[in-house]
Design an enzyme around this catalytic site. Sequence first.
Site, PDB file in Angstrom:
ATOM      1  N   ASP A  66       0.837  -1.206   0.000  1.00 46.04           N
ATOM      2  CA  ASP A  66       0.000   0.000   0.000  1.00 46.04           C
ATOM      3  C   ASP A  66       0.870   1.254   0.000  1.00 46.04           C
ATOM      4  O   ASP A  66       1.961   1.263   0.563  1.00 46.04           O
ATOM      5  CB  ASP A  66      -0.915  -0.038   1.239  1.00 46.04           C
ATOM      6  CG  ASP A  66      -2.059   0.945   1.126  1.00 46.04           C
ATOM      7  OD1 ASP A  66      -2.314   1.470   0.016  1.00 46.04           O
ATOM      8  OD2 ASP A  66      -2.721   1.194   2.154  1.00 46.04           O
ATOM      9  N   HIS A 125       2.725   3.276  -8.953  1.00 43.47           N
ATOM     10  CA  HIS A 125       2.598   1.829  -9.230  1.00 43.47           C
ATOM     11  C   HIS A 125       3.853   1.328  -9.953  1.00 43.47           C
ATOM     12  O   HIS A 125       4.368   0.247  -9.653  1.00 43.47           O
ATOM     13  CB  HIS A 125       1.354   1.545 -10.073  1.00 43.47           C
ATOM     14  CG  HIS A 125       0.068   1.911  -9.386  1.00 43.47           C
ATOM     15  ND1 HIS A 125      -0.176   1.608  -8.067  1.00 43.47           N
ATOM     16  CD2 HIS A 125      -1.057   2.559  -9.829  1.00 43.47           C
ATOM     17  CE1 HIS A 125      -1.381   2.057  -7.723  1.00 43.47           C
ATOM     18  NE2 HIS A 125      -1.934   2.638  -8.778  1.00 43.47           N
ATOM     19  N   LEU A 130      10.693 -20.628  -4.057  1.00 41.45           N
ATOM     20  CA  LEU A 130       9.565 -19.812  -3.578  1.00 41.45           C
ATOM     21  C   LEU A 130       8.349 -19.915  -4.508  1.00 41.45           C
ATOM     22  O   LEU A 130       8.497 -19.874  -5.732  1.00 41.45           O
ATOM     23  CB  LEU A 130      10.027 -18.345  -3.525  1.00 41.45           C
ATOM     24  CG  LEU A 130       8.971 -17.295  -3.206  1.00 41.45           C
ATOM     25  CD1 LEU A 130       8.630 -17.307  -1.720  1.00 41.45           C
ATOM     26  CD2 LEU A 130       9.451 -15.897  -3.606  1.00 41.45           C
TER      27      LEU A 130
HETATM   28  C1  FPP Z   1      -1.900   0.088  -3.441  1.00 40.63           C
HETATM   29  O1  FPP Z   1      -1.447   1.421  -3.401  1.00 40.63           O
HETATM   30  C2  FPP Z   1      -1.325  -0.629  -4.576  1.00 40.63           C
HETATM   31  C3  FPP Z   1      -2.039  -1.190  -5.596  1.00 40.63           C
HETATM   32  C4  FPP Z   1      -3.506  -1.136  -5.648  1.00 40.63           C
HETATM   33  C5  FPP Z   1      -1.389  -1.854  -6.727  1.00 40.63           C
HETATM   34  C6  FPP Z   1      -0.163  -2.634  -6.423  1.00 40.63           C
HETATM   35  C7  FPP Z   1       0.620  -2.800  -7.678  1.00 40.63           C
HETATM   36  C8  FPP Z   1       1.973  -2.781  -7.777  1.00 40.63           C
HETATM   37  C9  FPP Z   1       2.849  -2.690  -6.618  1.00 40.63           C
HETATM   38  C10 FPP Z   1       2.644  -2.809  -9.097  1.00 40.63           C
HETATM   39  C11 FPP Z   1       2.557  -4.040  -9.908  1.00 40.63           C
HETATM   40  C12 FPP Z   1       2.569  -5.288  -9.144  1.00 40.63           C
HETATM   41  C13 FPP Z   1       3.008  -6.465  -9.614  1.00 40.63           C
HETATM   42  C14 FPP Z   1       2.841  -7.676  -8.791  1.00 40.63           C
HETATM   43  C15 FPP Z   1       3.658  -6.605 -10.919  1.00 40.63           C
HETATM   44  P1  FPP Z   1      -2.510   2.587  -3.544  1.00 40.63           P
HETATM   45  O2  FPP Z   1      -2.649   2.914  -4.974  1.00 40.63           O
HETATM   46  O3  FPP Z   1      -3.794   2.201  -2.881  1.00 40.63           O
HETATM   47  O4  FPP Z   1      -1.801   3.743  -2.765  1.00 40.63           O
HETATM   48  P2  FPP Z   1      -2.481   4.904  -1.886  1.00 40.63           P
HETATM   49  O5  FPP Z   1      -3.148   4.214  -0.725  1.00 40.63           O
HETATM   50  O6  FPP Z   1      -1.325   5.748  -1.478  1.00 40.63           O
HETATM   51  O7  FPP Z   1      -3.446   5.625  -2.763  1.00 40.63           O
END
Ligand code: FPP
Length: 247
Positions: A21, A38, A132
């Site tokens: 997050d 992201h 893993l």
């Molecule tokens: C949450 O942060 C994150 C996500 C919803 C997406 C996670 C994706 C990645 C880390 C990139 C790609 C992943 C892989 C496995 C290739 P948020 O957007 O909710 O952040 P915020 O709470 O600060 O708004």
Amino acid sequence: MSLKDELIQDRLPAHVAIIMDGNGRWAKKRGNSRVFGHKHGVTAVREVTEAAAELGVGYLTLYAFSTENWSRPKTEVDALMSLLVSTISSETATLMKNNVKLNAIGCKESLPKGVQSKLETCIEKTSTNTGLTLTLALSYSSRWEIIEAVKKVVQDVKDNQLDVSKIDADVISGKMATAGIPDPELMIRTSGEHRISNFLLWQLAYSELYFCDILWPDFRRDDFYRALLDFQGRERRFGKTGDQIKK
Ligand code: FPP
């Protein structure tokens, strides 16, 4: 001594689950779009996957896209799907090098065809790897998973394959998307939020929960080691008393 050296090898969790997050806030702090966050989150995914593989952790499950994430702006959803396609393609070689087996849980049919096909190809290619197991939770929510499991149990009962009196925790676990994978011993959530957010609700029953303020794109190996060290300092009681555990 490095943080990694402080870890006790035979007390590592068999399964670590992570709610990644803070990508959006990380980008906003830099005056950039959420998608920028992201993209930088991929570096953290790579670091943690490599660290877990090196240590000999058996299972790592990452919450990459929740059922609820579909309601984000279309531009962000599209960008996340493209990022998944490009990351799975570019990281397959690294997964092979690190003997990592890819797995996915969630409503895969709801993902764009391009994501489904890249996932299938990478899952197939890495299927004989023995290190893993990296599980990506994609279009996943725990309530969705529990509903699907209930449907399977009811169907088995209707088909006379299962007697109602035989339904127990093992039967339910066997119907979950994570069937065959041990429950996480440690769940990490980054970015300072203290919530489970519809993630592995059944499987996290006895997990140790670790929350840290670091935003996901900044999460590195040492942060992962810190979480593991914290886990190793805890007493896991599973409902028993501390004295019973020490015996
Ligand atoms: C949450 O942060 C994150 C996500 C919803 C997406 C996670 C994706 C990645 C880390 C990139 C790609 C992943 C892989 C496995 C290739 P948020 O957007 O909710 O952040 P915020 O709470 O600060 O708004």
